[in-house]
Design an enzyme around this catalytic site. Structure first.
Site, PDB file in Angstrom:
ATOM      1  N   LYS A 176      -6.151 -41.727 -14.997  1.00 28.81           N
ATOM      2  CA  LYS A 176      -5.299 -41.410 -16.158  1.00 28.81           C
ATOM      3  C   LYS A 176      -4.403 -42.607 -16.525  1.00 28.81           C
ATOM      4  CE  LYS A 176      -2.804 -39.254 -19.174  1.00 28.81           C
ATOM      5  NZ  LYS A 176      -3.310 -38.927 -20.498  1.00 28.81           N
ATOM      6  N   CYS A 201       3.057 -41.105 -23.254  1.00 27.23           N
ATOM      7  CA  CYS A 201       1.928 -41.510 -22.407  1.00 27.23           C
ATOM      8  C   CYS A 201       1.754 -43.035 -22.389  1.00 27.23           C
ATOM      9  CB  CYS A 201       0.642 -40.848 -22.897  1.00 27.23           C
ATOM     10  SG  CYS A 201       0.586 -39.083 -22.555  1.00 27.23           S
TER      11      CYS A 201
HETATM   12  N1  LIG Z   1       1.772 -34.409 -24.545  1.00 28.84           N
HETATM   13  C1  LIG Z   1       0.652 -35.078 -24.323  1.00 28.84           C
HETATM   14  O1  LIG Z   1      -0.078 -35.417 -25.244  1.00 28.84           O
HETATM   15  C2  LIG Z   1       0.234 -35.424 -22.926  1.00 28.84           C
HETATM   16  C3  LIG Z   1      -1.067 -35.905 -22.742  1.00 28.84           C
HETATM   17  C4  LIG Z   1      -1.497 -36.167 -21.457  1.00 28.84           C
HETATM   18  C5  LIG Z   1      -0.629 -35.989 -20.383  1.00 28.84           C
HETATM   19  N2  LIG Z   1       0.640 -35.530 -20.593  1.00 28.84           N
HETATM   20  C6  LIG Z   1       1.494 -35.342 -19.426  1.00 28.84           C
HETATM   21  O2  LIG Z   1       1.669 -33.946 -19.212  1.00 28.84           O
HETATM   22  C7  LIG Z   1       2.968 -33.697 -18.642  1.00 28.84           C
HETATM   23  C8  LIG Z   1       3.712 -32.719 -19.512  1.00 28.84           C
HETATM   24  O3  LIG Z   1       3.875 -33.325 -20.768  1.00 28.84           O
HETATM   25  P1  LIG Z   1       4.270 -32.481 -22.054  1.00 28.84           P
HETATM   26  O4  LIG Z   1       3.984 -33.363 -23.212  1.00 28.84           O
HETATM   27  O5  LIG Z   1       3.671 -31.121 -22.013  1.00 28.84           O
HETATM   28  O6  LIG Z   1       5.853 -32.358 -21.818  1.00 28.84           O
HETATM   29  P2  LIG Z   1       6.858 -31.370 -22.566  1.00 28.84           P
HETATM   30  O7  LIG Z   1       8.201 -31.959 -22.439  1.00 28.84           O
HETATM   31  O8  LIG Z   1       6.318 -31.017 -23.918  1.00 28.84           O
HETATM   32  O9  LIG Z   1       6.766 -30.030 -21.691  1.00 28.84           O
HETATM   33  C9  LIG Z   1       7.232 -29.937 -20.400  1.00 28.84           C
HETATM   34  C10 LIG Z   1       7.880 -28.570 -20.245  1.00 28.84           C
HETATM   35  O10 LIG Z   1       8.261 -28.415 -18.885  1.00 28.84           O
HETATM   36  C11 LIG Z   1       9.483 -27.703 -18.838  1.00 28.84           C
HETATM   37  N3  LIG Z   1      10.079 -27.922 -17.532  1.00 28.84           N
HETATM   38  C12 LIG Z   1      10.782 -28.987 -17.059  1.00 28.84           C
HETATM   39  N4  LIG Z   1      11.098 -28.798 -15.775  1.00 28.84           N
HETATM   40  C13 LIG Z   1      10.589 -27.593 -15.416  1.00 28.84           C
HETATM   41  C14 LIG Z   1      10.592 -26.842 -14.220  1.00 28.84           C
HETATM   42  N5  LIG Z   1      11.157 -27.295 -13.105  1.00 28.84           N
HETATM   43  N6  LIG Z   1      10.007 -25.624 -14.226  1.00 28.84           N
HETATM   44  C15 LIG Z   1       9.418 -25.144 -15.329  1.00 28.84           C
HETATM   45  N7  LIG Z   1       9.382 -25.828 -16.506  1.00 28.84           N
HETATM   46  C16 LIG Z   1       9.957 -27.021 -16.533  1.00 28.84           C
HETATM   47  C17 LIG Z   1      10.259 -28.269 -20.008  1.00 28.84           C
HETATM   48  O11 LIG Z   1      11.290 -27.394 -20.417  1.00 28.84           O
HETATM   49  C18 LIG Z   1       9.142 -28.408 -21.070  1.00 28.84           C
HETATM   50  O12 LIG Z   1       9.031 -27.244 -21.872  1.00 28.84           O
HETATM   51  C19 LIG Z   1       3.629 -35.078 -18.520  1.00 28.84           C
HETATM   52  O13 LIG Z   1       3.374 -35.589 -17.240  1.00 28.84           O
HETATM   53  C20 LIG Z   1       2.898 -35.900 -19.559  1.00 28.84           C
HETATM   54  O14 LIG Z   1       2.923 -37.276 -19.263  1.00 28.84           O
HETATM   55  C21 LIG Z   1       1.081 -35.241 -21.831  1.00 28.84           C
END
Ligand SMILES: NC(=O)c1ccc[n+]([C@@H]2O[C@H](COP(=O)([O-])OP(=O)(O)OC[C@H]3O[C@@H](n4cnc5c(N)ncnc54)[C@H](O)[C@@H]3O)[C@@H](O)[C@H]2O)c1
Length: 416
Positions: free
Chosen positions: A213, A267
Protein backbone atom coordinates in the site's frame (compact mmCIF):
# COMPACT_ATOMS: atom_id res chain seq x y z
CA UNK A 1 -24.91 -14.59 9.23
CA UNK A 2 -21.42 -13.38 10.22
CA UNK A 3 -21.40 -10.63 12.86
CA UNK A 4 -18.92 -7.92 11.90
CA UNK A 5 -17.84 -4.84 13.80
CA UNK A 6 -16.30 -2.07 11.66
CA UNK A 7 -14.33 0.35 13.84
CA UNK A 8 -14.22 3.83 12.24
CA UNK A 9 -17.14 4.90 10.02
CA UNK A 10 -15.31 7.29 7.70
CA UNK A 11 -14.61 7.28 3.97
CA UNK A 12 -13.30 3.70 4.19
CA UNK A 13 -15.11 2.13 7.14
CA UNK A 14 -18.65 3.13 6.20
CA UNK A 15 -18.53 1.87 2.58
CA UNK A 16 -16.91 -1.36 3.84
CA UNK A 17 -19.63 -1.78 6.47
CA UNK A 18 -22.31 -1.04 3.85
CA UNK A 19 -21.08 -3.54 1.23
CA UNK A 20 -20.60 -6.27 3.86
CA UNK A 21 -24.14 -5.66 5.14
CA UNK A 22 -25.44 -5.73 1.54
CA UNK A 23 -23.65 -9.07 1.08
CA UNK A 24 -25.58 -10.55 4.01
CA UNK A 25 -23.51 -9.88 7.15
CA UNK A 26 -24.87 -8.37 10.35
CA UNK A 27 -22.73 -5.24 10.76
CA UNK A 28 -22.27 -2.92 13.70
CA UNK A 29 -20.30 0.22 12.96
CA UNK A 30 -18.40 1.89 15.80
CA UNK A 31 -17.25 5.49 15.77
CA UNK A 32 -16.14 7.95 18.45
CA UNK A 33 -18.05 10.65 16.58
CA UNK A 34 -21.69 10.92 17.71
CA UNK A 35 -22.35 12.83 14.48
CA UNK A 36 -21.26 9.84 12.37
CA UNK A 37 -23.15 7.35 14.55
CA UNK A 38 -26.39 9.39 14.49
CA UNK A 39 -26.18 9.96 10.73
CA UNK A 40 -25.69 6.23 10.03
CA UNK A 41 -28.55 5.22 12.34
CA UNK A 42 -30.81 7.63 10.39
CA UNK A 43 -29.67 5.89 7.20
CA UNK A 44 -27.79 9.01 6.13
CA UNK A 45 -24.18 9.82 5.25
CA UNK A 46 -21.89 11.92 7.47
CA UNK A 47 -19.91 12.92 4.34
CA UNK A 48 -20.44 12.91 0.58
CA UNK A 49 -19.63 9.85 -1.54
CA UNK A 50 -21.35 8.99 -4.80
CA UNK A 51 -23.70 6.01 -4.58
CA UNK A 52 -23.06 5.27 -0.89
CA UNK A 53 -26.25 7.01 0.30
CA UNK A 54 -28.63 4.49 -1.28
CA UNK A 55 -26.73 1.45 0.03
CA UNK A 56 -26.52 2.85 3.59
CA UNK A 57 -30.21 3.83 3.59
CA UNK A 58 -31.13 0.34 2.37
CA UNK A 59 -29.00 -1.75 4.77
CA UNK A 60 -29.98 0.41 7.77
CA UNK A 61 -33.68 0.12 6.85
CA UNK A 62 -33.29 -3.69 6.61
CA UNK A 63 -31.63 -3.82 10.04
CA UNK A 64 -28.33 -5.12 8.64
CA UNK A 65 -26.24 -2.11 9.69
CA UNK A 66 -26.41 -0.03 12.83
CA UNK A 67 -23.90 2.22 14.56
CA UNK A 68 -22.83 2.91 18.14
CA UNK A 69 -19.98 4.48 20.06
CA UNK A 70 -18.81 1.41 22.03
CA UNK A 71 -17.22 -1.77 20.63
CA UNK A 72 -19.52 -4.84 20.83
CA UNK A 73 -18.70 -8.57 20.74
CA UNK A 74 -18.41 -9.78 17.10
CA UNK A 75 -16.88 -12.58 15.06
CA UNK A 76 -14.92 -10.18 12.84
CA UNK A 77 -13.42 -6.77 13.59
CA UNK A 78 -12.38 -4.46 10.75
CA UNK A 79 -10.30 -1.48 11.86
CA UNK A 80 -10.56 1.58 9.58
CA UNK A 81 -9.48 4.43 11.85
CA UNK A 82 -7.24 7.34 10.75
CA UNK A 83 -3.45 6.98 10.52
CA UNK A 84 -2.25 10.57 10.08
CA UNK A 85 1.40 11.56 10.51
CA UNK A 86 3.23 13.49 13.18
CA UNK A 87 6.67 15.12 13.08
CA UNK A 88 9.24 12.43 13.93
CA UNK A 89 12.69 12.55 15.46
CA UNK A 90 14.45 11.65 12.17
CA UNK A 91 13.09 14.70 10.34
CA UNK A 92 10.62 12.40 8.60
CA UNK A 93 6.96 12.30 9.55
CA UNK A 94 6.01 9.24 11.59
CA UNK A 95 2.64 7.51 11.64
CA UNK A 96 0.37 8.45 14.53
CA UNK A 97 -0.85 5.03 15.67
CA UNK A 98 -2.85 6.33 18.65
CA UNK A 99 -6.18 5.72 16.84
CA UNK A 100 -5.23 2.09 16.22
CA UNK A 101 -4.21 1.74 19.88
CA UNK A 102 -7.59 3.13 20.95
CA UNK A 103 -9.38 0.70 18.62
CA UNK A 104 -7.33 -2.19 20.08
CA UNK A 105 -8.31 -1.18 23.63
CA UNK A 106 -11.97 -1.32 22.59
CA UNK A 107 -11.68 -4.72 20.87
CA UNK A 108 -9.52 -6.60 23.43
CA UNK A 109 -12.12 -7.06 26.22
CA UNK A 110 -14.72 -8.39 23.77
CA UNK A 111 -12.70 -11.35 22.49
CA UNK A 112 -13.39 -14.98 23.44
CA UNK A 113 -11.22 -16.71 20.80
CA UNK A 114 -11.52 -17.57 17.09
CA UNK A 115 -12.23 -13.96 16.07
CA UNK A 116 -10.69 -12.35 12.99
CA UNK A 117 -9.19 -8.85 13.34
CA UNK A 118 -8.50 -7.07 10.04
CA UNK A 119 -6.49 -3.86 9.95
CA UNK A 120 -7.59 -1.77 6.94
CA UNK A 121 -5.95 1.50 8.00
CA UNK A 122 -2.87 2.35 5.94
CA UNK A 123 0.01 1.49 8.25
CA UNK A 124 3.81 1.34 8.48
CA UNK A 125 5.44 -2.11 8.18
CA UNK A 126 4.99 -4.02 11.43
CA UNK A 127 1.72 -2.36 12.53
CA UNK A 128 -0.43 -5.50 12.22
CA UNK A 129 2.07 -7.28 14.50
CA UNK A 130 1.87 -4.32 16.86
CA UNK A 131 -1.95 -4.45 16.84
CA UNK A 132 -1.77 -8.16 17.74
CA UNK A 133 0.73 -7.42 20.52
CA UNK A 134 -1.47 -4.65 21.92
CA UNK A 135 -4.57 -6.87 21.97
CA UNK A 136 -2.84 -10.03 23.21
CA UNK A 137 -0.94 -7.92 25.76
CA UNK A 138 -4.33 -7.01 27.26
CA UNK A 139 -5.53 -10.58 26.84
CA UNK A 140 -2.78 -13.08 27.78
CA UNK A 141 -5.46 -15.80 27.91
CA UNK A 142 -5.61 -15.68 24.08
CA UNK A 143 -2.92 -16.39 21.48
CA UNK A 144 -1.89 -16.12 17.83
CA UNK A 145 -1.26 -19.83 17.32
CA UNK A 146 -2.96 -21.83 20.09
CA UNK A 147 0.18 -22.03 22.28
CA UNK A 148 -0.55 -23.81 25.59
CA UNK A 149 -4.11 -24.43 24.47
CA UNK A 150 -4.99 -20.74 24.57
CA UNK A 151 -7.79 -19.79 22.10
CA UNK A 152 -6.55 -18.25 18.84
CA UNK A 153 -7.26 -14.77 17.49
CA UNK A 154 -6.51 -14.27 13.77
CA UNK A 155 -4.90 -11.03 12.59
CA UNK A 156 -4.43 -9.70 9.06
CA UNK A 157 -3.90 -6.53 7.09
CA UNK A 158 -6.01 -5.71 4.04
CA UNK A 159 -5.17 -2.25 2.73
CA UNK A 160 -7.75 -0.22 0.85
CA UNK A 161 -7.06 1.20 -2.63
CA UNK A 162 -10.29 3.00 -3.49
CA UNK A 163 -10.44 6.40 -5.17
CA UNK A 164 -12.66 8.94 -3.36
CA UNK A 165 -15.63 9.74 -5.59
CA UNK A 166 -15.53 6.20 -7.04
CA UNK A 167 -15.39 4.24 -3.78
CA UNK A 168 -18.58 2.23 -4.31
CA UNK A 169 -17.44 0.93 -7.70
CA UNK A 170 -13.83 0.34 -6.69
CA UNK A 171 -14.51 -1.32 -3.34
CA UNK A 172 -16.20 -4.10 -5.33
CA UNK A 173 -14.02 -4.11 -8.44
CA UNK A 174 -10.45 -3.52 -7.20
CA UNK A 175 -8.07 -6.37 -6.50
CA UNK A 176 -7.04 -6.70 -2.84
CA UNK A 177 -3.83 -7.65 -1.09
CA UNK A 178 -4.38 -9.66 2.07
CA UNK A 179 -1.49 -10.13 4.46
CA UNK A 180 -1.99 -12.48 7.39
CA UNK A 181 0.11 -12.83 10.51
CA UNK A 182 -0.68 -16.49 9.79
CA UNK A 183 -1.74 -18.06 6.51
CA UNK A 184 -5.01 -19.14 8.18
CA UNK A 185 -5.79 -15.48 8.98
CA UNK A 186 -5.21 -14.48 5.34
CA UNK A 187 -7.50 -17.28 4.13
CA UNK A 188 -10.27 -16.19 6.50
CA UNK A 189 -10.08 -12.62 5.19
CA UNK A 190 -10.12 -13.90 1.61
CA UNK A 191 -13.29 -15.90 2.27
CA UNK A 192 -14.99 -12.94 3.90
CA UNK A 193 -13.99 -10.33 1.28
CA UNK A 194 -14.98 -12.69 -1.54
CA UNK A 195 -18.59 -12.09 -0.42
CA UNK A 196 -18.47 -8.55 -1.88
CA UNK A 197 -15.20 -8.16 -3.80
CA UNK A 198 -15.09 -9.17 -7.47
CA UNK A 199 -11.40 -8.27 -7.90
CA UNK A 200 -8.48 -10.66 -7.44
CA UNK A 201 -7.72 -11.50 -3.80
CA UNK A 202 -3.96 -12.08 -3.40
CA UNK A 203 -2.55 -13.50 -0.17
CA UNK A 204 0.80 -12.61 1.38
CA UNK A 205 2.25 -11.83 4.81
CA UNK A 206 1.19 -8.76 6.78
CA UNK A 207 4.43 -6.77 6.39
CA UNK A 208 4.41 -7.17 2.62
CA UNK A 209 0.76 -6.12 2.46
CA UNK A 210 1.52 -3.02 4.55
CA UNK A 211 4.44 -2.14 2.31
CA UNK A 212 2.46 -2.74 -0.91
CA UNK A 213 0.00 0.00 0.00
CA UNK A 214 2.77 2.45 0.92
CA UNK A 215 4.68 1.57 -2.25
CA UNK A 216 1.68 2.30 -4.47
CA UNK A 217 1.27 5.77 -3.03
CA UNK A 218 5.00 6.53 -2.96
CA UNK A 219 5.16 5.52 -6.64
CA UNK A 220 2.43 8.02 -7.48
CA UNK A 221 4.00 10.71 -5.31
CA UNK A 222 7.40 10.34 -7.00
CA UNK A 223 5.81 10.48 -10.45
CA UNK A 224 3.71 13.54 -9.60
CA UNK A 225 6.88 15.18 -8.23
CA UNK A 226 8.51 14.59 -11.61
CA UNK A 227 5.58 16.31 -13.35
CA UNK A 228 5.59 19.17 -10.82
CA UNK A 229 9.33 19.71 -11.25
CA UNK A 230 8.88 19.63 -15.02
CA UNK A 231 6.18 22.30 -14.80
CA UNK A 232 8.58 24.70 -13.07
CA UNK A 233 11.40 23.91 -15.52
CA UNK A 234 9.07 24.40 -18.51
CA UNK A 235 7.83 27.71 -17.13
CA UNK A 236 11.42 28.94 -16.75
CA UNK A 237 12.19 27.91 -20.34
CA UNK A 238 9.01 29.44 -21.80
CA UNK A 239 7.52 26.06 -22.74
CA UNK A 240 3.89 24.98 -22.25
CA UNK A 241 4.24 22.02 -19.85
CA UNK A 242 0.91 20.52 -20.90
CA UNK A 243 1.95 20.36 -24.54
CA UNK A 244 5.37 19.06 -23.47
CA UNK A 245 3.84 16.18 -21.50
CA UNK A 246 1.25 15.41 -24.17
CA UNK A 247 3.99 15.09 -26.79
CA UNK A 248 6.40 13.14 -24.56
CA UNK A 249 3.59 10.71 -23.70
CA UNK A 250 3.32 9.79 -27.39
CA UNK A 251 6.44 7.70 -26.68
CA UNK A 252 5.16 4.12 -26.19
CA UNK A 253 7.00 3.67 -22.88
CA UNK A 254 6.54 7.13 -21.35
CA UNK A 255 3.51 8.05 -19.22
CA UNK A 256 4.08 11.30 -17.31
CA UNK A 257 1.41 12.29 -14.80
CA UNK A 258 -0.18 15.74 -14.60
CA UNK A 259 1.37 18.56 -12.57
CA UNK A 260 -0.77 20.53 -10.13
CA UNK A 261 -0.59 22.94 -7.18
CA UNK A 262 0.94 20.25 -4.93
CA UNK A 263 -0.18 16.90 -3.59
CA UNK A 264 -2.92 16.53 -0.98
CA UNK A 265 -5.26 14.04 0.60
CA UNK A 266 -4.76 11.57 3.40
CA UNK A 267 -2.91 9.01 1.25
CA UNK A 268 -0.36 10.18 -1.33
CA UNK A 269 0.79 13.14 0.75
CA UNK A 270 1.09 11.01 3.90
CA UNK A 271 1.96 7.38 3.15
CA UNK A 272 5.43 7.91 1.57
CA UNK A 273 6.53 9.32 4.94
CA UNK A 274 5.85 5.93 6.55
CA UNK A 275 8.48 4.40 4.26
CA UNK A 276 10.90 7.27 4.92
CA UNK A 277 10.52 6.97 8.69
CA UNK A 278 10.99 3.17 8.48
CA UNK A 279 14.20 3.51 6.44
CA UNK A 280 15.42 7.13 6.72
CA UNK A 281 18.87 6.56 5.20
CA UNK A 282 17.68 4.54 2.23
CA UNK A 283 14.86 6.72 0.89
CA UNK A 284 16.50 9.63 -0.94
CA UNK A 285 14.13 9.65 -3.93
CA UNK A 286 10.94 9.21 -1.89
CA UNK A 287 11.97 11.98 0.54
CA UNK A 288 12.99 14.32 -2.29
CA UNK A 289 9.65 13.75 -4.05
CA UNK A 290 7.81 14.74 -0.87
CA UNK A 291 9.91 17.90 -0.73
CA UNK A 292 9.18 18.79 -4.38
CA UNK A 293 5.44 18.26 -3.98
CA UNK A 294 5.28 20.07 -0.64
CA UNK A 295 7.06 23.10 -2.10
CA UNK A 296 4.83 23.43 -5.17
CA UNK A 297 2.25 25.58 -3.30
CA UNK A 298 5.00 28.17 -2.66
CA UNK A 299 5.61 28.34 -6.41
CA UNK A 300 1.88 28.86 -7.06
CA UNK A 301 1.86 31.75 -4.58
CA UNK A 302 4.81 33.30 -6.45
CA UNK A 303 2.84 32.95 -9.73
CA UNK A 304 -0.12 34.76 -8.13
CA UNK A 305 2.18 37.51 -6.82
CA UNK A 306 3.44 38.02 -10.39
CA UNK A 307 -0.12 38.02 -11.71
CA UNK A 308 -1.23 40.79 -9.30
CA UNK A 309 1.87 42.90 -9.93
CA UNK A 310 0.87 46.43 -10.93
CA UNK A 311 -2.69 46.13 -9.57
CA UNK A 312 -3.31 48.44 -6.61
CA UNK A 313 -6.04 46.56 -4.67
CA UNK A 314 -6.39 43.36 -6.62
CA UNK A 315 -9.31 40.99 -6.30
CA UNK A 316 -8.28 37.35 -6.58
CA UNK A 317 -10.71 34.50 -7.24
CA UNK A 318 -9.34 31.29 -5.70
CA UNK A 319 -11.29 28.44 -7.27
CA UNK A 320 -11.40 25.16 -5.32
CA UNK A 321 -10.28 24.15 -1.83
CA UNK A 322 -10.47 20.35 -1.76
CA UNK A 323 -7.46 18.09 -2.32
CA UNK A 324 -8.83 16.80 -5.63
CA UNK A 325 -11.67 17.36 -8.08
CA UNK A 326 -15.34 16.75 -7.28
CA UNK A 327 -15.00 15.67 -3.62
CA UNK A 328 -15.59 17.51 -0.32
CA UNK A 329 -12.39 16.31 1.38
CA UNK A 330 -9.98 19.03 2.59
CA UNK A 331 -7.32 16.84 4.24
CA UNK A 332 -3.75 17.96 3.41
CA UNK A 333 -5.19 20.04 0.57
CA UNK A 334 -2.62 22.26 -1.18
CA UNK A 335 -5.49 24.38 -2.55
CA UNK A 336 -6.57 25.19 1.01
CA UNK A 337 -3.05 26.05 2.17
CA UNK A 338 -2.44 28.23 -0.92
CA UNK A 339 -5.73 30.09 -0.35
CA UNK A 340 -4.96 30.61 3.34
CA UNK A 341 -1.48 31.91 2.51
CA UNK A 342 -2.81 34.24 -0.20
CA UNK A 343 -5.24 35.62 2.39
CA UNK A 344 -2.52 36.19 4.96
CA UNK A 345 0.42 37.18 2.72
CA UNK A 346 -1.28 39.62 0.33
CA UNK A 347 -2.90 42.14 2.71
CA UNK A 348 -3.81 44.55 -0.12
CA UNK A 349 -5.72 41.89 -2.00
CA UNK A 350 -9.27 40.68 -1.55
CA UNK A 351 -9.43 36.90 -1.93
CA UNK A 352 -12.79 35.49 -3.07
CA UNK A 353 -12.87 31.78 -2.36
CA UNK A 354 -15.23 29.44 -4.20
CA UNK A 355 -15.70 25.75 -3.40
CA UNK A 356 -18.88 24.24 -4.86
CA UNK A 357 -18.57 21.02 -2.82
CA UNK A 358 -18.57 22.68 0.61
CA UNK A 359 -21.40 24.68 2.19
CA UNK A 360 -19.45 26.54 4.89
CA UNK A 361 -15.99 28.16 4.81
CA UNK A 362 -13.46 25.89 6.59
CA UNK A 363 -11.97 26.88 9.94
CA UNK A 364 -8.51 27.26 8.32
CA UNK A 365 -9.79 30.43 6.59
CA UNK A 366 -11.45 32.02 9.62
CA UNK A 367 -9.96 35.23 10.99
CA UNK A 368 -8.63 36.33 7.59
CA UNK A 369 -10.31 39.73 7.07
CA UNK A 370 -9.75 39.95 3.30
CA UNK A 371 -11.02 36.47 2.50
CA UNK A 372 -14.68 35.87 1.57
CA UNK A 373 -16.44 32.61 0.70
CA UNK A 374 -18.68 33.22 -2.32
CA UNK A 375 -20.28 31.51 -5.32
CA UNK A 376 -17.74 30.82 -8.07
CA UNK A 377 -19.62 32.89 -10.67
CA UNK A 378 -19.51 35.92 -8.37
CA UNK A 379 -15.81 35.31 -7.58
CA UNK A 380 -14.91 35.22 -11.27
CA UNK A 381 -17.06 38.22 -12.19
CA UNK A 382 -15.42 40.40 -9.51
CA UNK A 383 -11.83 39.15 -9.91
CA UNK A 384 -8.84 40.72 -11.61
CA UNK A 385 -6.90 37.47 -11.24
CA UNK A 386 -8.49 34.00 -11.39
CA UNK A 387 -6.49 31.18 -9.77
CA UNK A 388 -7.73 27.70 -10.65
CA UNK A 389 -6.64 25.37 -7.84
CA UNK A 390 -8.94 22.36 -8.27
CA UNK A 391 -10.35 21.14 -11.59
CA UNK A 392 -13.94 20.60 -10.38
CA UNK A 393 -16.42 19.92 -13.19
CA UNK A 394 -18.08 23.34 -12.63
CA UNK A 395 -14.77 25.04 -13.42
CA UNK A 396 -13.79 22.82 -16.34
CA UNK A 397 -17.20 23.36 -17.97
CA UNK A 398 -17.09 27.13 -17.38
CA UNK A 399 -18.17 29.45 -20.18
CA UNK A 400 -14.69 30.73 -21.06
CA UNK A 401 -16.04 34.16 -22.09
CA UNK A 402 -16.45 34.80 -18.32
CA UNK A 403 -12.64 34.79 -18.10
CA UNK A 404 -12.14 37.44 -20.78
CA UNK A 405 -9.84 40.23 -19.60
CA UNK A 406 -8.82 38.37 -16.41
CA UNK A 407 -5.29 37.37 -15.50
CA UNK A 408 -5.26 33.59 -15.15
CA UNK A 409 -3.17 31.23 -13.01
CA UNK A 410 -4.33 27.77 -14.09
CA UNK A 411 -2.51 25.23 -11.89
CA UNK A 412 -4.34 22.26 -13.44
CA UNK A 413 -4.13 23.01 -17.15
CA UNK A 414 -7.94 22.88 -17.27
CA UNK A 415 -8.40 26.01 -19.40
CA UNK A 416 -5.72 25.48 -22.02
N1 LIG B 1 -10.16 7.81 2.26
C1 LIG B 1 -9.47 7.11 1.37
O1 LIG B 1 -9.62 7.29 0.17
C2 LIG B 1 -8.50 6.06 1.82
C3 LIG B 1 -7.99 5.20 0.84
C4 LIG B 1 -7.14 4.18 1.24
C5 LIG B 1 -6.77 4.07 2.58
N2 LIG B 1 -7.27 4.93 3.51
C6 LIG B 1 -6.87 4.74 4.89
O2 LIG B 1 -7.99 4.26 5.63
C7 LIG B 1 -7.92 4.73 6.99
C8 LIG B 1 -9.20 5.46 7.31
O3 LIG B 1 -9.28 6.57 6.45
P1 LIG B 1 -10.64 7.36 6.23
O4 LIG B 1 -10.42 8.18 5.01
O5 LIG B 1 -11.81 6.45 6.30
O6 LIG B 1 -10.62 8.28 7.54
P2 LIG B 1 -11.85 9.12 8.13
O7 LIG B 1 -11.27 10.19 8.96
O8 LIG B 1 -12.81 9.46 7.04
O9 LIG B 1 -12.60 8.05 9.06
C9 LIG B 1 -12.05 7.54 10.22
C10 LIG B 1 -13.17 7.44 11.25
O10 LIG B 1 -12.65 6.81 12.41
C11 LIG B 1 -13.24 7.39 13.55
N3 LIG B 1 -12.42 7.08 14.70
C12 LIG B 1 -11.26 7.64 15.12
N4 LIG B 1 -10.80 7.00 16.20
C13 LIG B 1 -11.68 6.00 16.47
C14 LIG B 1 -11.76 5.01 17.47
N5 LIG B 1 -10.82 4.86 18.40
N6 LIG B 1 -12.83 4.18 17.47
C15 LIG B 1 -13.79 4.29 16.54
N7 LIG B 1 -13.76 5.23 15.55
C16 LIG B 1 -12.72 6.06 15.53
C17 LIG B 1 -13.31 8.86 13.18
O11 LIG B 1 -14.27 9.54 13.96
C18 LIG B 1 -13.71 8.78 11.69
O12 LIG B 1 -15.12 8.81 11.52
C19 LIG B 1 -6.66 5.59 7.06
O13 LIG B 1 -5.59 4.79 7.49
C20 LIG B 1 -6.44 6.01 5.62
O14 LIG B 1 -5.09 6.31 5.35
C21 LIG B 1 -8.12 5.92 3.16
Amino acid sequence: MTSICVVGLGYIGLPTAAVLARAGAEVIGVDVSERHVDAVNRGELPFAETGLDKVVADVVARGRLRAQTHTPPAEVYIVAVPTPFKRGTTGAHEADLSYIEAAARGIAPQLVGDELVVLESTSPPGTTELLAEMILGERPDLSLDGTCGRPVVHFAHCPERVLPGRIMAEIVGNSRIIGGLTSRAAELVRDLYATFCEGELRLTDARTAEMVKLTENAFRDVNIAFANELSIVAEKLGIDVWELIELANLHPRVSILRPGPGVGGHCIAVDPWFIVSAAPDETRVIRAARGVNDSKPLHVIECVREAVAGLESPTIAALGLTFKADVDDLRESPALSITRDLGSQLPDAEVLVAEPNIAEPPAALSGLPHVAFVDYREAIARADVVVLLVDHKEFKDLDRTLLAGKRIVDTRGAWR
